[in-house]
Motif scaffolding. Structure first.
Motif, PDB file in Angstrom:
ATOM      1  N   ASP A   1       0.827  -1.211   0.000  1.00 39.72           N
ATOM      2  CA  ASP A   1       0.000   0.000   0.000  1.00 39.72           C
ATOM      3  C   ASP A   1       0.862   1.262   0.000  1.00 39.72           C
ATOM      4  O   ASP A   1       0.480   2.284  -0.565  1.00 39.72           O
ATOM      5  CB  ASP A   1      -0.925   0.027   1.213  1.00 39.72           C
ATOM      6  N   ALA A   2       2.029   1.185   0.643  1.00 39.90           N
ATOM      7  CA  ALA A   2       2.941   2.325   0.704  1.00 39.90           C
ATOM      8  C   ALA A   2       3.869   2.381  -0.508  1.00 39.90           C
ATOM      9  O   ALA A   2       4.666   3.312  -0.640  1.00 39.90           O
ATOM     10  CB  ALA A   2       3.765   2.258   1.983  1.00 39.90           C
ATOM     11  N   GLY A   3       3.786   1.358  -1.357  1.00 37.08           N
ATOM     12  CA  GLY A   3       4.633   1.323  -2.551  1.00 37.08           C
ATOM     13  C   GLY A   3       6.065   0.917  -2.254  1.00 37.08           C
ATOM     14  O   GLY A   3       6.991   1.332  -2.937  1.00 37.08           O
ATOM     15  N   ILE A   4       6.252   0.094  -1.222  1.00 35.11           N
ATOM     16  CA  ILE A   4       7.585  -0.346  -0.810  1.00 35.11           C
ATOM     17  C   ILE A   4       7.675  -1.862  -0.946  1.00 35.11           C
ATOM     18  O   ILE A   4       6.801  -2.588  -0.470  1.00 35.11           O
ATOM     19  CB  ILE A   4       7.861   0.043   0.659  1.00 35.11           C
ATOM     20  N   SER A   5       8.745  -2.331  -1.565  1.00 32.19           N
ATOM     21  CA  SER A   5       8.970  -3.775  -1.633  1.00 32.19           C
ATOM     22  C   SER A   5       9.939  -4.153  -0.511  1.00 32.19           C
ATOM     23  O   SER A   5      10.640  -3.311   0.046  1.00 32.19           O
ATOM     24  CB  SER A   5       9.569  -4.170  -2.989  1.00 32.19           C
ATOM     25  N   ARG A   6       9.971  -5.429  -0.172  1.00 31.10           N
ATOM     26  CA  ARG A   6      10.884  -5.903   0.882  1.00 31.10           C
ATOM     27  C   ARG A   6      12.346  -5.582   0.532  1.00 31.10           C
ATOM     28  O   ARG A   6      13.142  -5.319   1.409  1.00 31.10           O
ATOM     29  CB  ARG A   6      10.722  -7.403   1.073  1.00 31.10           C
ATOM     30  N   GLU A   7      12.676  -5.598  -0.745  1.00 34.05           N
ATOM     31  CA  GLU A   7      14.041  -5.325  -1.173  1.00 34.05           C
ATOM     32  C   GLU A   7      14.434  -3.857  -0.947  1.00 34.05           C
ATOM     33  O   GLU A   7      15.610  -3.537  -0.872  1.00 34.05           O
ATOM     34  CB  GLU A   7      14.226  -5.673  -2.653  1.00 34.05           C
ATOM     35  N   GLU A   8      13.459  -2.980  -0.847  1.00 32.17           N
ATOM     36  CA  GLU A   8      13.722  -1.549  -0.680  1.00 32.17           C
ATOM     37  C   GLU A   8      13.808  -1.093   0.776  1.00 32.17           C
ATOM     38  O   GLU A   8      14.118   0.067   1.024  1.00 32.17           O
ATOM     39  CB  GLU A   8      12.598  -0.734  -1.319  1.00 32.17           C
ATOM     40  N   ILE A   9      13.532  -1.965   1.702  1.00 30.78           N
ATOM     41  CA  ILE A   9      13.420  -1.549   3.103  1.00 30.78           C
ATOM     42  C   ILE A   9      14.687  -0.859   3.607  1.00 30.78           C
ATOM     43  O   ILE A   9      14.614   0.204   4.221  1.00 30.78           O
ATOM     44  CB  ILE A   9      13.042  -2.752   4.001  1.00 30.78           C
ATOM     45  N   ARG A  10      15.835  -1.436   3.371  1.00 30.44           N
ATOM     46  CA  ARG A  10      17.084  -0.831   3.882  1.00 30.44           C
ATOM     47  C   ARG A  10      17.305   0.556   3.282  1.00 30.44           C
ATOM     48  O   ARG A  10      17.684   1.486   3.995  1.00 30.44           O
ATOM     49  CB  ARG A  10      18.268  -1.731   3.588  1.00 30.44           C
ATOM     50  N   GLU A  11      17.072   0.689   1.995  1.00 31.16           N
ATOM     51  CA  GLU A  11      17.263   1.990   1.345  1.00 31.16           C
ATOM     52  C   GLU A  11      16.269   3.018   1.879  1.00 31.16           C
ATOM     53  O   GLU A  11      16.621   4.171   2.110  1.00 31.16           O
ATOM     54  CB  GLU A  11      17.131   1.845  -0.170  1.00 31.16           C
ATOM     55  N   ARG A  12      15.029   2.624   2.052  1.00 33.21           N
ATOM     56  CA  ARG A  12      14.012   3.547   2.582  1.00 33.21           C
ATOM     57  C   ARG A  12      14.340   3.973   4.005  1.00 33.21           C
ATOM     58  O   ARG A  12      14.171   5.125   4.378  1.00 33.21           O
ATOM     59  CB  ARG A  12      12.627   2.915   2.539  1.00 33.21           C
ATOM     60  N   ALA A  13      14.841   3.043   4.821  1.00 29.75           N
ATOM     61  CA  ALA A  13      15.209   3.377   6.200  1.00 29.75           C
ATOM     62  C   ALA A  13      16.400   4.332   6.202  1.00 29.75           C
ATOM     63  O   ALA A  13      16.445   5.292   6.988  1.00 29.75           O
ATOM     64  CB  ALA A  13      15.552   2.111   6.980  1.00 29.75           C
ATOM     65  N   ARG A  14      17.357   4.099   5.314  1.00 34.99           N
ATOM     66  CA  ARG A  14      18.519   4.988   5.229  1.00 34.99           C
ATOM     67  C   ARG A  14      18.085   6.382   4.816  1.00 34.99           C
ATOM     68  O   ARG A  14      18.487   7.388   5.392  1.00 34.99           O
ATOM     69  CB  ARG A  14      19.549   4.449   4.233  1.00 34.99           C
ATOM     70  N   HIS A  15      17.230   6.447   3.837  1.00 33.68           N
ATOM     71  CA  HIS A  15      16.736   7.740   3.348  1.00 33.68           C
ATOM     72  C   HIS A  15      15.969   8.488   4.450  1.00 33.68           C
ATOM     73  O   HIS A  15      16.141   9.693   4.616  1.00 33.68           O
ATOM     74  CB  HIS A  15      15.862   7.539   2.118  1.00 33.68           C
ATOM     75  N   ALA A  16      15.171   7.772   5.199  1.00 33.00           N
ATOM     76  CA  ALA A  16      14.401   8.397   6.285  1.00 33.00           C
ATOM     77  C   ALA A  16      15.329   8.947   7.363  1.00 33.00           C
ATOM     78  O   ALA A  16      15.050  10.000   7.950  1.00 33.00           O
ATOM     79  CB  ALA A  16      13.427   7.386   6.881  1.00 33.00           C
ATOM     80  N   SER A  17      16.429   8.270   7.625  1.00 36.18           N
ATOM     81  CA  SER A  17      17.351   8.727   8.675  1.00 36.18           C
ATOM     82  C   SER A  17      18.099   9.990   8.255  1.00 36.18           C
ATOM     83  O   SER A  17      18.597  10.720   9.114  1.00 36.18           O
ATOM     84  CB  SER A  17      18.338   7.631   9.041  1.00 36.18           C
ATOM     85  N   LEU A  18      18.158  10.263   6.987  1.00 35.71           N
ATOM     86  CA  LEU A  18      18.862  11.462   6.499  1.00 35.71           C
ATOM     87  C   LEU A  18      18.038  12.722   6.683  1.00 35.71           C
ATOM     88  O   LEU A  18      18.545  13.827   6.529  1.00 35.71           O
ATOM     89  CB  LEU A  18      19.244  11.301   5.027  1.00 35.71           C
ATOM     90  N   ARG A  19      16.770  12.574   7.006  1.00 33.51           N
ATOM     91  CA  ARG A  19      15.874  13.719   7.142  1.00 33.51           C
ATOM     92  C   ARG A  19      15.952  14.390   8.504  1.00 33.51           C
ATOM     93  O   ARG A  19      15.159  15.273   8.801  1.00 33.51           O
ATOM     94  CB  ARG A  19      14.452  13.306   6.875  1.00 33.51           C
ATOM     95  N   LEU A  20      16.845  13.970   9.372  1.00 35.51           N
ATOM     96  CA  LEU A  20      16.950  14.578  10.709  1.00 35.51           C
ATOM     97  C   LEU A  20      17.518  15.976  10.638  1.00 35.51           C
ATOM     98  O   LEU A  20      18.249  16.361   9.835  1.00 35.51           O
ATOM     99  CB  LEU A  20      17.833  13.720  11.618  1.00 35.51           C
TER     100      LEU A  20
END
Length: 51
Positions: free
Chosen positions: A32-51
């Motif tokens: 529903d969020a448009g995220i595949s299991r393979e993208e999880i690490r990249e999405r988490a890394r990207h989210a951490s850069l927003r601090l």
């Protein structure tokens, strides 16, 4: 120097929390969020850069 250390720790902590949260999410929620299991690490890394 202490500020930088705290900043990097906060980023790492945000990465780990996001990673754990996404890994616990069911496949349907990720889809529903448009995220595949393979993208999880990249999405988490990207989210951490927003601090």
């Amino acid at each position: 120097m202490l500020y930088e250390l705290r900043f990097h720790f906060a980023r790492w902590l945000a990465y780990r929390r996001t990673l754990a949260s996404l890994r616990r999410a069911p496949d349907s929620t990720l889809a529903d969020a448009g995220i595949s299991r393979e993208e999880i690490r990249e999405r988490a890394r990207h989210a951490s850069l927003r601090l």
